[in-house]
Design a protein around this motif. Structure first.
Motif, PDB file in Angstrom:
ATOM      1  N   TYR A  80       0.871  -1.249  -0.191  1.00  0.00           N
ATOM      2  CA  TYR A  80      -0.222  -0.252  -0.333  1.00  0.00           C
ATOM      3  C   TYR A  80       1.033   1.260  -0.122  1.00  0.00           C
ATOM      4  O   TYR A  80       0.448   2.004  -0.985  1.00  0.00           O
ATOM      5  N   ALA A  81       1.855   0.739   0.964  1.00  0.00           N
ATOM      6  CA  ALA A  81       2.567   2.158   0.310  1.00  0.00           C
ATOM      7  C   ALA A  81       3.614   2.363  -0.713  1.00  0.00           C
ATOM      8  O   ALA A  81       3.903   3.683  -0.816  1.00  0.00           O
ATOM      9  N   GLY A  82       3.775   1.504  -1.360  1.00  0.00           N
ATOM     10  CA  GLY A  82       4.319   1.564  -2.574  1.00  0.00           C
ATOM     11  C   GLY A  82       3.314   2.138  -3.482  1.00  0.00           C
ATOM     12  O   GLY A  82       3.524   2.951  -4.207  1.00  0.00           O
ATOM     13  N   MET A  84       0.917   4.363  -2.316  1.00  0.00           N
ATOM     14  CA  MET A  84       1.160   5.851  -2.348  1.00  0.00           C
ATOM     15  C   MET A  84       1.998   6.484  -3.116  1.00  0.00           C
ATOM     16  O   MET A  84       1.744   8.008  -3.531  1.00  0.00           O
ATOM     17  N   PHE A  85       3.166   6.387  -2.580  1.00  0.00           N
ATOM     18  CA  PHE A  85       4.426   6.574  -3.380  1.00  0.00           C
ATOM     19  C   PHE A  85       4.321   6.411  -4.292  1.00  0.00           C
ATOM     20  O   PHE A  85       4.168   8.174  -5.581  1.00  0.00           O
ATOM     21  N   ILE A 147       2.845   5.801   7.875  1.00  0.00           N
ATOM     22  CA  ILE A 147       2.878   5.348   6.694  1.00  0.00           C
ATOM     23  C   ILE A 147       2.294   6.155   5.522  1.00  0.00           C
ATOM     24  O   ILE A 147       3.846   6.133   4.610  1.00  0.00           O
ATOM     25  N   GLN A 148       0.970   7.228   6.115  1.00  0.00           N
ATOM     26  CA  GLN A 148       1.212   8.069   5.030  1.00  0.00           C
ATOM     27  C   GLN A 148       2.503   9.109   4.988  1.00  0.00           C
ATOM     28  O   GLN A 148       2.876   9.257   3.652  1.00  0.00           O
ATOM     29  N   SER A 151       5.452   7.744   3.196  1.00  0.00           N
ATOM     30  CA  SER A 151       4.717   7.550   2.028  1.00  0.00           C
ATOM     31  C   SER A 151       5.130   8.359   0.845  1.00  0.00           C
ATOM     32  O   SER A 151       6.001   8.792  -0.789  1.00  0.00           O
ATOM     33  N   THR A 152       5.240   9.974   1.430  1.00  0.00           N
ATOM     34  CA  THR A 152       5.374  11.020   0.525  1.00  0.00           C
ATOM     35  C   THR A 152       6.265  11.658   1.756  1.00  0.00           C
ATOM     36  O   THR A 152       6.930  12.793   0.889  1.00  0.00           O
ATOM     37  N   ARG A 174      10.643   4.551  -4.189  1.00  0.00           N
ATOM     38  CA  ARG A 174       9.978   3.392  -4.149  1.00  0.00           C
ATOM     39  C   ARG A 174      10.300   2.336  -2.894  1.00  0.00           C
ATOM     40  O   ARG A 174       9.692   2.290  -1.591  1.00  0.00           O
ATOM     41  N   VAL A 177      11.017   3.303   1.074  1.00  0.00           N
ATOM     42  CA  VAL A 177       9.409   3.633   1.503  1.00  0.00           C
ATOM     43  C   VAL A 177       9.193   2.369   1.837  1.00  0.00           C
ATOM     44  O   VAL A 177       8.426   1.654   2.585  1.00  0.00           O
ATOM     45  N   VAL A 178       8.995   1.384   0.843  1.00  0.00           N
ATOM     46  CA  VAL A 178       8.017   0.166   0.880  1.00  0.00           C
ATOM     47  C   VAL A 178       8.994  -1.289   1.859  1.00  0.00           C
ATOM     48  O   VAL A 178       8.397  -2.062   3.021  1.00  0.00           O
TER      49      VAL A 178
END
Length: 196
Positions: A80-82, A84-85, A147-148, A151-152, A174, A177-178
């Motif tokens: 999910y984080a990927g 969002m990225f 996570i938010q 992701s940003t 990316r 982040v993942v």
């Protein structure tokens, strides 16, 4: 030529999205929105109300599009984080709208769409914690916040740090982040090569 209210509203929304993403609410000018939308300020006010109400309509539309595009899976938070990225990297305008919302609408009436979305995600994470899929060393709210933020993270750096990080490819950003989210939730990151 007959008027098409739906087409006019769509043009206004597109023009307003561009204007607000660039200038925020305070800096946005309704005359520029009207010109880009091939409409009039009066028609904008008729359809949407004042500038703040137009921004809220733009932001609500952005949130709904984001929900449709980025699937939330509490059982696979790294993936999910990927996503969002990717969502923000593909269109930086999205993150600018979110930033303006946080800066300029903090005291406004909360958007029910955001309340419902945050509540649903927190409940899904809590359920995944209850069934043992996600560890509970952080609360569901803490996990969602982390996570938010992760992701940003690459998109919210100051210009000086962005210059320092410039040699790092999008793929590696990316992956970072993942992997970071995987470590937060205590799982092994599994990023499909096509998504990197």
């Amino acid at each position: 030529m007959p008027r098409n209210p739906d087409a006019t509203r769509a043009r206004i929304m597109k023009a307003a999205t561009d204007e607000f993403a660039t200038y925020g609410i305070a800096g946005a000018r309704m005359d520029r929105v009207a010109e880009r939308a091939a409409s009039s300020k009066e028609r904008i006010y008729t359809y949407f109300g004042n500038k703040e109400q137009l921004f809220d309509a733009v932001f609500r539309n952005y949130v709904e599009e984001s929900l449709a595009e980025v699937d939330f899976d509490a059982h696979d938070l790294p993936a999910y984080a990927g996503r969002m990225f990717d969502h923000f990297a593909d269109d930086p305008e999205r993150l600018r709208l979110s930033t303006w919302y946080r800066l300029e609408r903090a005291g406004a009436t909360p958007l029910q769409t955001l309340i419902d979305t945050n509540d649903l995600r927190v409940r899904r994470i809590a359920a995944a914690q209850d069934d043992g899929s996600v560890p509970s060393h952080f609360s569901a709210v803490q996990l969602l916040a982390l996570i938010q933020a992760l992701s940003t993270s690459w998109a919210t750096m100051n210009p000086e740090f962005s210059a320092l990080a410039a040699p790092i490819s999008r793929r590696k950003r990316r992956r970072t982040v993942v992997e970071a989210v995987a470590r937060v939730v205590g799982v092994t990151a599994d990023t499909p090569s096509g998504a990197e």
